[in-house]
Design a protein around this motif. Structure first.
Motif, short mmCIF file in Angstrom:
data_model
loop_
_atom_site.label_atom_id
_atom_site.label_comp_id
_atom_site.label_asym_id
_atom_site.label_seq_id
_atom_site.Cartn_x
_atom_site.Cartn_y
_atom_site.Cartn_z
N VAL A 44 37.22 87.31 26.88
CA VAL A 44 37.84 87.58 26.31
C VAL A 44 39.37 86.85 26.28
CG1 VAL A 44 39.31 89.82 25.47
CG2 VAL A 44 37.10 89.43 25.94
N LEU A 62 36.35 90.65 17.97
CA LEU A 62 35.73 89.97 18.86
C LEU A 62 34.53 91.34 18.38
CD1 LEU A 62 37.11 88.25 22.17
CD2 LEU A 62 35.43 87.27 20.78
N TYR A 82 32.20 87.04 25.92
CA TYR A 82 31.32 86.83 24.86
C TYR A 82 29.94 85.79 24.72
CZ TYR A 82 33.75 91.05 23.01
OH TYR A 82 34.29 92.62 22.62
#
Length: 100
Positions: A44, A62, A82
């Motif tokens: 992140v 996100l 992610y």
């Protein structure tokens, strides 16, 4: 797959940019923290740095993208990574081709 919800998530230019950046993680992001490769995705913190937006805004974006299955999150220690959910993205594109 909820097409309407995916469309809502994709109605933001930064969220579309994030998906584009994640398409080629090695070209768009520096090496990841605590992991040797991009197998689990991008931290992140790197997505936030690239976007120039606040941590809370990026986290919200996100989370939205994860809720409609466009992204897969992996937690490693205190870090969350992610990556794109290629199956859902492919199914979404196929749906649009068939139905529009």
């Amino acid at each position: 797959m909820d097409i309407i919800e995916i469309n809502k998530v994709l109605s933001n230019a930064v969220r579309i940019e994030i998906l584009d950046w994640l398409k080629d993680m090695e070209a768009n992001f520096p090496p990841q923290i605590n992991v040797p490769d991009f197998k689990n995705g991008v931290c992140v913190c790197h997505i936030q740095d690239k976007s120039g937006l606040s941590q809370s805004t990026i986290s919200h974006y996100l989370t939205m993208m994860q809720k409609v299955d466009l992204l897969v999150a992996t937690r490693i220690g205190k870090w969350t990574y992610y990556k794109r959910n290629e199956k859902v993205i492919s199914d979404y594109i196929l749906f649009l081709k068939k139905n529009l």
